[in-house]
Structures are given as C-alpha cells and as structure tokens.
Design a protein around this motif. Structure first.
Motif, PDB file in Angstrom:
ATOM      1  N   GLU A   1       1.007  -1.071   0.105  1.00 44.06           N
ATOM      2  CA  GLU A   1       0.001  -0.009   0.059  1.00 44.06           C
ATOM      3  C   GLU A   1       0.758   1.319  -0.102  1.00 44.06           C
ATOM      4  O   GLU A   1       0.388   2.133  -0.805  1.00 44.06           O
ATOM      5  N   GLY A   2       2.082   1.225   0.610  1.00 41.80           N
ATOM      6  CA  GLY A   2       2.841   2.301   0.770  1.00 41.80           C
ATOM      7  C   GLY A   2       3.495   2.606  -0.599  1.00 41.80           C
ATOM      8  O   GLY A   2       3.732   4.043  -0.781  1.00 41.80           O
ATOM      9  N   PHE A   3       3.612   1.744  -1.572  1.00 42.26           N
ATOM     10  CA  PHE A   3       3.929   1.857  -2.693  1.00 42.26           C
ATOM     11  C   PHE A   3       2.898   2.338  -3.806  1.00 42.26           C
ATOM     12  O   PHE A   3       2.839   2.468  -4.879  1.00 42.26           O
ATOM     13  N   GLY A   4       1.510   2.219  -3.213  1.00 41.06           N
ATOM     14  CA  GLY A   4       0.442   2.931  -3.865  1.00 41.06           C
ATOM     15  C   GLY A   4      -0.243   1.662  -4.674  1.00 41.06           C
ATOM     16  O   GLY A   4      -1.216   1.758  -5.363  1.00 41.06           O
ATOM     17  N   ILE A   5      -0.057   0.315  -4.309  1.00 34.06           N
ATOM     18  CA  ILE A   5      -0.566  -0.755  -4.817  1.00 34.06           C
ATOM     19  C   ILE A   5      -2.083  -1.304  -4.032  1.00 34.06           C
ATOM     20  O   ILE A   5      -2.052  -1.354  -2.984  1.00 34.06           O
ATOM     21  N   PHE A   6      -3.015  -1.045  -4.956  1.00 33.45           N
ATOM     22  CA  PHE A   6      -4.328  -1.601  -4.413  1.00 33.45           C
ATOM     23  C   PHE A   6      -4.461  -2.970  -4.321  1.00 33.45           C
ATOM     24  O   PHE A   6      -4.376  -3.629  -5.287  1.00 33.45           O
ATOM     25  N   VAL A   7      -4.083  -3.772  -3.170  1.00 38.28           N
ATOM     26  CA  VAL A   7      -3.772  -5.009  -2.957  1.00 38.28           C
ATOM     27  C   VAL A   7      -4.880  -6.057  -3.392  1.00 38.28           C
ATOM     28  O   VAL A   7      -4.445  -6.962  -4.143  1.00 38.28           O
ATOM     29  N   SER A   8      -6.036  -5.802  -3.218  1.00 37.42           N
ATOM     30  CA  SER A   8      -7.199  -6.798  -3.704  1.00 37.42           C
ATOM     31  C   SER A   8      -7.213  -6.826  -5.291  1.00 37.42           C
ATOM     32  O   SER A   8      -7.466  -7.860  -5.693  1.00 37.42           O
ATOM     33  N   ASP A   9      -6.938  -5.688  -5.785  1.00 45.20           N
ATOM     34  CA  ASP A   9      -6.996  -5.548  -7.341  1.00 45.20           C
ATOM     35  C   ASP A   9      -5.607  -6.500  -7.895  1.00 45.20           C
ATOM     36  O   ASP A   9      -5.957  -7.071  -8.818  1.00 45.20           O
ATOM     37  N   LEU A  10      -4.661  -6.347  -7.109  1.00 39.21           N
ATOM     38  CA  LEU A  10      -3.438  -6.912  -7.538  1.00 39.21           C
ATOM     39  C   LEU A  10      -3.515  -8.487  -7.453  1.00 39.21           C
ATOM     40  O   LEU A  10      -3.366  -9.221  -8.216  1.00 39.21           O
ATOM     41  N   CYS A  11      -4.139  -8.888  -6.383  1.00 39.13           N
ATOM     42  CA  CYS A  11      -4.615 -10.505  -6.278  1.00 39.13           C
ATOM     43  C   CYS A  11      -5.667 -10.805  -7.424  1.00 39.13           C
ATOM     44  O   CYS A  11      -5.204 -11.742  -8.091  1.00 39.13           O
ATOM     45  N   THR A  12      -6.515  -9.951  -7.618  1.00 42.41           N
ATOM     46  CA  THR A  12      -7.508 -10.416  -8.756  1.00 42.41           C
ATOM     47  C   THR A  12      -6.838 -10.522 -10.076  1.00 42.41           C
ATOM     48  O   THR A  12      -6.710 -11.528 -10.597  1.00 42.41           O
ATOM     49  N   LYS A  13      -5.885  -9.600 -10.384  1.00 43.15           N
ATOM     50  CA  LYS A  13      -5.299  -9.484 -11.618  1.00 43.15           C
ATOM     51  C   LYS A  13      -4.341 -10.551 -11.753  1.00 43.15           C
ATOM     52  O   LYS A  13      -3.909 -10.981 -12.886  1.00 43.15           O
ATOM     53  N   ASN A  14      -3.988 -11.155 -10.543  1.00 39.57           N
ATOM     54  CA  ASN A  14      -2.907 -12.330 -10.638  1.00 39.57           C
ATOM     55  C   ASN A  14      -3.553 -13.513 -10.253  1.00 39.57           C
ATOM     56  O   ASN A  14      -2.871 -14.499 -10.164  1.00 39.57           O
ATOM     57  N   ASN A  15      -4.802 -13.683 -10.575  1.00 36.45           N
ATOM     58  CA  ASN A  15      -5.596 -14.875 -10.340  1.00 36.45           C
ATOM     59  C   ASN A  15      -5.212 -15.725  -9.016  1.00 36.45           C
ATOM     60  O   ASN A  15      -5.142 -16.752  -8.836  1.00 36.45           O
ATOM     61  N   ILE A  16      -5.226 -14.650  -8.051  1.00 37.63           N
ATOM     62  CA  ILE A  16      -4.980 -15.279  -6.523  1.00 37.63           C
ATOM     63  C   ILE A  16      -6.222 -14.686  -5.672  1.00 37.63           C
ATOM     64  O   ILE A  16      -6.555 -13.498  -5.754  1.00 37.63           O
ATOM     65  N   PRO A  17      -6.651 -15.378  -5.034  1.00 39.11           N
ATOM     66  CA  PRO A  17      -7.810 -14.819  -4.036  1.00 39.11           C
ATOM     67  C   PRO A  17      -7.228 -13.777  -3.259  1.00 39.11           C
ATOM     68  O   PRO A  17      -6.281 -14.038  -2.382  1.00 39.11           O
ATOM     69  N   TYR A  18      -7.839 -12.711  -2.809  1.00 38.32           N
ATOM     70  CA  TYR A  18      -7.602 -11.803  -1.899  1.00 38.32           C
ATOM     71  C   TYR A  18      -8.093 -12.210  -0.474  1.00 38.32           C
ATOM     72  O   TYR A  18      -7.402 -12.341   0.445  1.00 38.32           O
ATOM     73  N   ASN A  19      -9.396 -12.816  -0.834  1.00 36.99           N
ATOM     74  CA  ASN A  19     -10.043 -13.266   0.387  1.00 36.99           C
ATOM     75  C   ASN A  19      -9.939 -14.723   0.407  1.00 36.99           C
ATOM     76  O   ASN A  19     -10.740 -15.358  -0.293  1.00 36.99           O
ATOM     77  N   ARG A  20      -9.401 -15.301   1.298  1.00 37.96           N
ATOM     78  CA  ARG A  20      -9.618 -16.897   1.162  1.00 37.96           C
ATOM     79  C   ARG A  20     -10.894 -17.572   2.002  1.00 37.96           C
ATOM     80  O   ARG A  20     -10.559 -18.718   2.547  1.00 37.96           O
ATOM     81  N   GLY A  21     -11.818 -16.743   2.343  1.00 38.82           N
ATOM     82  CA  GLY A  21     -12.914 -17.364   2.981  1.00 38.82           C
ATOM     83  C   GLY A  21     -13.187 -16.821   4.261  1.00 38.82           C
ATOM     84  O   GLY A  21     -12.604 -15.962   5.067  1.00 38.82           O
ATOM     85  N   LYS A  22     -14.531 -16.983   4.454  1.00 37.23           N
ATOM     86  CA  LYS A  22     -15.163 -16.534   5.758  1.00 37.23           C
ATOM     87  C   LYS A  22     -14.213 -17.082   7.081  1.00 37.23           C
ATOM     88  O   LYS A  22     -13.991 -18.296   7.130  1.00 37.23           O
ATOM     89  N   GLY A  23     -13.887 -16.459   7.911  1.00 34.58           N
ATOM     90  CA  GLY A  23     -13.348 -17.057   8.996  1.00 34.58           C
ATOM     91  C   GLY A  23     -11.846 -16.952   9.066  1.00 34.58           C
ATOM     92  O   GLY A  23     -10.973 -17.789   9.490  1.00 34.58           O
ATOM     93  N   THR A  24     -11.309 -16.360   7.953  1.00 34.51           N
ATOM     94  CA  THR A  24      -9.814 -16.493   7.781  1.00 34.51           C
ATOM     95  C   THR A  24      -9.230 -14.820   7.520  1.00 34.51           C
ATOM     96  O   THR A  24      -9.912 -13.898   7.381  1.00 34.51           O
ATOM     97  N   MET A  25      -8.120 -14.890   7.839  1.00 35.18           N
ATOM     98  CA  MET A  25      -7.266 -13.603   7.732  1.00 35.18           C
ATOM     99  C   MET A  25      -5.986 -13.724   6.903  1.00 35.18           C
ATOM    100  O   MET A  25      -5.409 -14.720   7.197  1.00 35.18           O
ATOM    101  N   THR A  26      -5.732 -12.983   5.713  1.00 38.26           N
ATOM    102  CA  THR A  26      -4.846 -13.245   4.852  1.00 38.26           C
ATOM    103  C   THR A  26      -3.952 -11.880   4.552  1.00 38.26           C
ATOM    104  O   THR A  26      -4.552 -10.758   4.599  1.00 38.26           O
ATOM    105  N   TYR A  27      -2.648 -12.004   4.614  1.00 41.96           N
ATOM    106  CA  TYR A  27      -1.827 -11.073   4.363  1.00 41.96           C
ATOM    107  C   TYR A  27      -1.055 -11.196   3.258  1.00 41.96           C
ATOM    108  O   TYR A  27      -0.766 -12.447   2.640  1.00 41.96           O
ATOM    109  N   VAL A  28      -0.689 -10.106   2.360  1.00 39.23           N
ATOM    110  CA  VAL A  28      -0.156 -10.368   1.071  1.00 39.23           C
ATOM    111  C   VAL A  28       1.066  -9.639   0.924  1.00 39.23           C
ATOM    112  O   VAL A  28       1.310  -8.662   1.356  1.00 39.23           O
TER     113      VAL A  28
END
Length: 182
Positions: A149-176
């Motif tokens: 984020e400090g580099f200005g990257i919208f993390v959820s968008d980056l995950c989506t564009k690289n075909n990796i889920p940003y959210n790994r499901g209800k009841g989880t926490m994910t760092y990228v």
C-alpha cells in the motif's frame, strides 16, 4: 546467479512459511495516488514514522518507476483461520508469521541472487525492532521491505489481476506481499 526461475522462487516462498504464492505479472502493479492517500490518513500509525512507509519510500511516481525496473516476481500470502472475528491472537500470529516469512525470503534472495530485489509486504518493515527514522539512516536498507500500500498498490486488485484470491474465505485472515527480481 543472475537469473532466477519462477519455480525456484515459488518453492522457496513456501519453504519460508508463506501459505500461498504464484507468479506475479509486474504489469499489474499500478501504483495509485488514491491508495497512497489512504496511507496519509495514518490509520496504521506508520505514516511518516519509518523508512519503509510514505513519505520516506518515495512518491507514487518514484515507486512506479522503481517497479518498472524489475523483470519478474511472485505474489505471496499468509492465511490463518480465526476462531471468531475478535481473535486478536490469530491476527497477531499471522502478522508475525507473514513478516518473518518475508524476512526469511528476502535474506535467501540476497544470498542466492546477484540481481536486484524488491520486497513488498503487508505493513511497515519489521526487520529492526525500532526504526531509526528520522534521526539516522536506515541500518539495513538492503533488508528493508516496503508495504504494498505504501507503494500505492491496491492489494485486492493486484490479487484479482494475478488470479489469486484476496479473501480466502469466511473466518480467515490473509496478508499479502510480493518479491520482485531483475
């Protein structure tokens, strides 16, 4: 070794402790001023308080120019299951695990790759217990990891564009995070 196979990077990322990883299309990394503006709101209490975060990490334009100098990379994630939404221990555990995996990966890259490396992770750099900012230069600039984020990257968008889920499901926490080489 001046070239690095993506398969080697991915294998090492898992060995270092990340839960998931995939090849990163560097063209999908588009620093945005709007994301940087969220940093300036200082909700994480790190803005203008360390060498890895804004404004010390450079302008959005400088970050974009830095990213463009790399040829390849990987995106990494650390995920934990939460007992409930107030599972503070799990939040702290995954944050520490992700930071430690990032440090291990960066140390490995620095020792096994003679090209340039950029580590981008979740939150401010955790290499030193206390940052020297602003009183003295960074003690270990080669080990400093900047927040995506400090580099200005919208993390959820980056995950989506690289075909990796940003959210790994209800009841989880994910760092990228991401590691760029080139």
């Amino acid at each position: 070794m001046h070239t690095m196979e993506i398969s080697t990077l991915l294998e090492k990322a898992l060995e270092c402790g990340f839960s998931y990883c995939t090849e990163l299309d560097i063209a999908t990394m588009n620093p945005m001023q709007e994301v940087r503006d969220m940093c300036a709101a200082d909700k994480c209490h790190a803005y203008n308080k360390n060498w890895s975060c804004p404004p010390a990490c450079g302008t959005v334009e400088e970050c974009a120019a830095e990213i463009k100098t790399y040829k390849q990379g990987i995106i990494v994630q650390s995920t934990i299951e939460l007992e409930d939404e107030f599972d503070i221990e799990a939040y702290m555990e995954i944050g520490e695990r992700h930071a430690n995996a990032g440090i291990a990966m960066l140390k490995w890259l620095k020792g096994n790759y003679d090209g340039k490396v950029l580590g981008l992770n979740a939150g401010m750099c955790k290499f030193c217990k206390e940052c020297t900012f602003p009183d003295a230069p960074c003690r270990f600039p080669e080990m400093r990891m900047h927040p995506l984020e400090g580099f200005g990257i919208f993390v959820s968008d980056l995950c989506t564009k690289n075909n990796i889920p940003y959210n790994r499901g209800k009841g989880t926490m994910t760092y990228v995070g991401a590691f760029l080489v080139g």
